[in-house]
Design a protein around this motif. Structure first.
Motif, mmCIF file in Angstrom:
data_model
loop_
_atom_site.group_PDB
_atom_site.id
_atom_site.type_symbol
_atom_site.label_atom_id
_atom_site.label_comp_id
_atom_site.label_asym_id
_atom_site.label_seq_id
_atom_site.Cartn_x
_atom_site.Cartn_y
_atom_site.Cartn_z
ATOM 1 N N GLU A 23 60.326 -31.557 53.617
ATOM 2 C CA GLU A 23 58.869 -31.606 53.625
ATOM 3 C C GLU A 23 58.292 -30.211 53.867
ATOM 4 N N ALA A 24 58.944 -29.440 54.723
ATOM 5 C CA ALA A 24 58.479 -28.084 55.027
ATOM 6 C C ALA A 24 58.520 -27.195 53.780
ATOM 7 N N ALA A 25 59.566 -27.339 52.972
ATOM 8 C CA ALA A 25 59.685 -26.544 51.748
ATOM 9 C C ALA A 25 58.576 -26.907 50.758
ATOM 10 N N ALA A 26 58.238 -28.184 50.692
ATOM 11 C CA ALA A 26 57.171 -28.624 49.796
ATOM 12 C C ALA A 26 55.823 -28.072 50.236
ATOM 13 N N LYS A 27 55.542 -28.128 51.551
ATOM 14 C CA LYS A 27 54.282 -27.598 52.074
ATOM 15 C C LYS A 27 54.179 -26.103 51.829
ATOM 16 N N GLU A 28 55.246 -25.379 52.098
ATOM 17 C CA GLU A 28 55.247 -23.924 51.927
ATOM 18 C C GLU A 28 54.993 -23.544 50.472
ATOM 19 N N PHE A 29 55.618 -24.261 49.546
ATOM 20 C CA PHE A 29 55.440 -23.985 48.122
ATOM 21 C C PHE A 29 53.990 -24.201 47.696
ATOM 22 N N ALA A 30 53.403 -25.334 48.107
ATOM 23 C CA ALA A 30 52.025 -25.645 47.728
ATOM 24 C C ALA A 30 51.045 -24.646 48.345
ATOM 25 N N GLU A 31 51.249 -24.293 49.602
ATOM 26 C CA GLU A 31 50.347 -23.354 50.262
ATOM 27 C C GLU A 31 50.469 -21.948 49.675
ATOM 28 N N ARG A 32 51.671 -21.558 49.277
ATOM 29 C CA ARG A 32 51.884 -20.241 48.660
ATOM 30 C C ARG A 32 51.125 -20.130 47.338
ATOM 31 N N HIS A 33 51.014 -21.247 46.614
ATOM 32 C CA HIS A 33 50.303 -21.242 45.332
ATOM 33 C C HIS A 33 48.824 -21.599 45.480
ATOM 34 N N GLY A 34 48.386 -21.896 46.699
ATOM 35 C CA GLY A 34 46.981 -22.228 46.930
ATOM 36 C C GLY A 34 46.576 -23.590 46.395
ATOM 37 N N TRP A 35 47.517 -24.502 46.350
ATOM 38 C CA TRP A 35 47.268 -25.836 45.809
ATOM 39 C C TRP A 35 46.926 -26.805 46.925
ATOM 40 N N GLU A 36 46.072 -27.780 46.591
ATOM 41 C CA GLU A 36 45.909 -28.943 47.468
ATOM 42 C C GLU A 36 47.110 -29.838 47.190
ATOM 43 N N TYR A 37 47.612 -30.494 48.211
ATOM 44 C CA TYR A 37 48.833 -31.260 47.990
ATOM 45 C C TYR A 37 48.837 -32.575 48.756
ATOM 46 N N VAL A 38 49.639 -33.493 48.241
ATOM 47 C CA VAL A 38 49.942 -34.772 48.884
ATOM 48 C C VAL A 38 51.449 -34.915 48.800
ATOM 49 N N ILE A 39 52.081 -35.106 49.940
ATOM 50 C CA ILE A 39 53.533 -35.255 49.952
ATOM 51 C C ILE A 39 53.867 -36.735 49.987
ATOM 52 N N LYS A 40 54.658 -37.155 49.009
ATOM 53 C CA LYS A 40 55.105 -38.542 48.929
ATOM 54 C C LYS A 40 56.601 -38.565 49.163
ATOM 55 N N LYS A 41 57.031 -39.381 50.096
ATOM 56 C CA LYS A 41 58.461 -39.511 50.375
ATOM 57 C C LYS A 41 59.096 -40.395 49.317
ATOM 58 N N HIS A 42 60.345 -40.084 48.985
ATOM 59 C CA HIS A 42 61.074 -40.848 47.974
ATOM 60 C C HIS A 42 61.261 -42.288 48.453
ATOM 61 N N HIS A 43 60.935 -43.226 47.600
ATOM 62 C CA HIS A 43 61.049 -44.645 47.930
ATOM 63 C C HIS A 43 62.147 -45.266 47.076
ATOM 64 N N THR A 44 63.119 -45.853 47.730
ATOM 65 C CA THR A 44 64.175 -46.575 47.023
ATOM 66 C C THR A 44 63.871 -48.067 47.136
ATOM 67 N N PRO A 45 63.571 -48.718 46.018
ATOM 68 C CA PRO A 45 63.232 -50.135 46.080
ATOM 69 C C PRO A 45 64.428 -50.981 46.505
ATOM 70 N N LEU A 46 64.147 -52.039 47.240
ATOM 71 C CA LEU A 46 65.187 -52.979 47.636
ATOM 72 C C LEU A 46 65.331 -54.017 46.531
ATOM 73 N N LEU A 47 66.474 -54.036 45.920
ATOM 74 C CA LEU A 47 66.711 -54.966 44.814
ATOM 75 C C LEU A 47 67.455 -56.193 45.316
ATOM 76 N N LYS A 48 66.971 -57.343 44.934
ATOM 77 C CA LYS A 48 67.636 -58.593 45.288
ATOM 78 C C LYS A 48 68.549 -58.996 44.141
#
Length: 66
Positions: A23-48
């Motif tokens: 998450e820190a690497a993602a924030k640093e990258f977005a801030e370095r480029h001056g972008w507004e950002y939303v961090i979404k964590k990877h979601h693995t669906p539970l399959l039945k």
């Protein structure tokens, strides 16, 4: 069919656009480029696990009269 365009250069990559190890690497990258950002964590669906044969299973006892 003609060419189409959009003002967002990442519109065609969807959720696979940018991935980071932390998450820190993602924030640093977005801030370095001056972008507004939303961090979404990877979601693995539970399959039945489903069985096609279970569709035809009868609950309870069943008697066939011939």
């Amino acid at each position: 069919m003609g060419w189409t365009s959009t003002g967002d250069p990442y519109a065609n990559v969807g959720g696979a656009g940018l991935n980071f190890d932390s998450e820190a690497a993602a924030k640093e990258f977005a801030e370095r480029h001056g972008w507004e950002y939303v961090i979404k964590k990877h979601h693995t669906p539970l399959l039945k696990v489903k069985s096609y044969a279970k569709t035809f299973q009868v609950e309870g006892s069943f008697q066939c009269l011939v």
